[in-house]
Design an enzyme around this catalytic site. Structure first.
Site, mmCIF file in Angstrom:
data_model
loop_
_atom_site.group_PDB
_atom_site.id
_atom_site.type_symbol
_atom_site.label_atom_id
_atom_site.label_comp_id
_atom_site.label_asym_id
_atom_site.label_seq_id
_atom_site.Cartn_x
_atom_site.Cartn_y
_atom_site.Cartn_z
ATOM 1 N N THR A 41 0.829 -1.306 0.002
ATOM 2 C CA THR A 41 0.065 -0.038 0.133
ATOM 3 C C THR A 41 0.800 1.119 0.100
ATOM 4 O O THR A 41 2.295 1.463 0.158
ATOM 5 C CB THR A 41 -0.947 0.023 1.277
ATOM 6 N N LYS A 101 7.122 3.852 1.338
ATOM 7 C CA LYS A 101 8.328 4.724 1.791
ATOM 8 C C LYS A 101 7.818 5.410 3.065
ATOM 9 O O LYS A 101 8.972 6.117 3.715
ATOM 10 C CB LYS A 101 8.704 5.603 0.834
ATOM 11 N N VAL A 111 13.217 1.843 -2.336
ATOM 12 C CA VAL A 111 14.133 2.654 -3.101
ATOM 13 C C VAL A 111 14.771 1.474 -4.372
ATOM 14 O O VAL A 111 15.201 0.692 -4.210
ATOM 15 C CB VAL A 111 15.365 3.252 -2.465
ATOM 16 N N GLU A 151 2.246 9.298 -10.644
ATOM 17 C CA GLU A 151 0.992 9.208 -9.962
ATOM 18 C C GLU A 151 -0.062 9.636 -10.577
ATOM 19 O O GLU A 151 0.019 10.731 -11.454
ATOM 20 C CB GLU A 151 1.173 9.826 -8.441
ATOM 21 N N ASP A 191 8.736 12.307 -2.888
ATOM 22 C CA ASP A 191 8.896 11.129 -3.156
ATOM 23 C C ASP A 191 10.304 10.622 -3.161
ATOM 24 O O ASP A 191 10.889 9.740 -2.162
ATOM 25 C CB ASP A 191 8.283 10.540 -4.362
ATOM 26 N N LYS A 227 13.053 8.815 -0.638
ATOM 27 C CA LYS A 227 14.028 7.625 -0.929
ATOM 28 C C LYS A 227 15.165 8.048 -0.634
ATOM 29 O O LYS A 227 16.157 7.435 -0.027
ATOM 30 C CB LYS A 227 13.906 7.592 -2.403
ATOM 31 N N GLY A 236 7.717 -0.054 -11.690
ATOM 32 C CA GLY A 236 7.071 -1.044 -12.505
ATOM 33 C C GLY A 236 6.538 -2.145 -11.550
ATOM 34 O O GLY A 236 7.368 -2.622 -10.517
#
Length: 379
Positions: free
Chosen positions: A116, A140, A170, A228, A239, A243, A362
């Protein structure tokens, strides 16, 4: 001493604790697995598990609980992965995180797969770990937000003797975090990390030529599923900040989120709009990006959205996220498609960095990274 500088001294047991704690047991009962999230990544996890059914790998895992934000399907004897989505759709049981540990009760290792992007699920990671339940995640939010939550996860992992599989957070399963931890375990010291950490932003700047409007490219990337649904989530750099925080903390630099400087690509007039109004306002991106591209092209350089962590011998740390113009021969200037590309400078790799490159987005590669962690931890 600044907060950033003091972070360098946090090489204690918690900061250095490995995320993965393999515990193979010959002849053990199958690991009991709960999958939370059945969207693009969760669906790919189910497909991969279904492909393993009837094989030795499939015999080592038993899917007993599947949930999305609305419904849950559970069977202590095991769910058939190929039928889990239909079982979920037919279920009249409302999803609740309170019942996950109960659903995993029984013999064998217990594993939660978090597929999720849920704050509520991330809040439970430490609780499950403290109960001895392994947690494997692509989300994350657990390790890439507050330092307090990151510490809570590490401490709960130690206390419960459970592992935290974070390879997919990541680089969609690329060996970035594992590589950093293994370098340090071998006595190496990380001096700098820089990389293209967003598959969507990699695709945008690998394809942008200064001729076509950048807004049209953003729409194409969104429609292809690279960004997104609200592309501002990618263009803002938030985002990538998460990371970079995960990588920095894995490298022993305990940064707070506010200590990473982020240069968003989203202009103020676009940032304030509702999600419904974003598409029509995307052309606000065009002129600034055209000017940046023209300047880079004039200098024989390429635009790349880079995350960078550098620490000097005197303890100063610089952590930045934003668009940079790089020389054509720079280690991060190459790449194609949605590739992530990360360079690591250390005692061992001073003159020439260690470079790790591969698909950074992906569903299939992310699902593979999740299940690789499950197998390392639980069977």
């Amino acid at each position: 001493m600044s907060a950033v500088a003091s972070a360098l001294h946090e090489h204690d047991a918690v900061a250095q604790a490995p995320a993965l704690r393999p515990s193979p047991t010959v002849g053990a009962a199958p690991a009991r697995v709960a999958l939370l999230g059945t969207g693009t990544v969760g669906g790919a996890v189910l497909a991969r598990l279904g492909g393993w059914r009837g094989t030795p790998l499939g015999e080592r895992l038993r899917l007993v609980h599947v949930a999305n934000s609305r419904r849950v399907a559970a069977d202590a004897a095991g769910l058939v992965p190929e039928h889990a989505a239909s079982a979920l759709a037919a279920s009249d049981h409302h999803s609740s995180l309170d019942h996950v540990a109960e659903a995993l009760a029984g013999g064998g290792a217990r594993v939660v797969i978090d597929a999720t992007a849920s704050e509520a699920v991330a809040e439970r990671h430490a609780q499950w770990l403290a109960q001895g339940i392994h947690v494997v995640t692509a989300c994350k939010i657990g390790q890439g937000t507050s330092l307090a939550r990151w510490r809570a996860i590490r401490e709960a992992s130690e206390r419960g003797g459970a592992g935290y599989g974070d390879s997919a957070t990541v680089g969609a399963g690329l060996p970035l975090l594992r590589g950093l931890r293994e370098l340090q375990a071998g006595g190496d010291r990380i001096h700098a990390i820089a990389g293209v950490l967003s598959g969507s932003l990699a695709w945008l700047f690998n394809n942008y030529d200064g001729m076509r409007p950048f807004s049209a490219l953003v729409r194409q990337a969104r429609d292809a599923g690279y960004t997104e649904p609200d592309p501002r989530d990618d263009l803002s750099g938030e985002d990538v900040r998460r990371k970079l925080l995960i990588l920095a903390r894995a490298a022993g630099v305990a940064l707070e989120a506010g200590e990473v400087e982020v240069a968003s690509l989203v202009p103020p007039e676009l940032a304030i709009l509702s999600r419904e109004g974003v598409d029509a306002a995307l052309p606000a991106l065009d002129a600034p990006l055209r000017d940046r591209y023209a300047e880079a092209y004039k200098n024989g350089e390429k635009l790349r959205f880079i995350a960078r962590l550098e620490r000097a011998e005197d303890g100063r740390v610089v952590a930045q996220v934003g668009l940079q113009s790089l020389p054509g021969d720079h280690p991060l200037a190459g790449g194609a498609g949605t590739d992530n590309k990360v360079a690591i400078w250390s005692d061992r790799y001073r003159a020439q960095p260690l470079v790790i490159q591969g698909p950074g987005a992906g569903a299939e590669v992310t699902a593979a990274g999740l299940l690789d962690d499950v197998l390392r931890l639980a069977v």
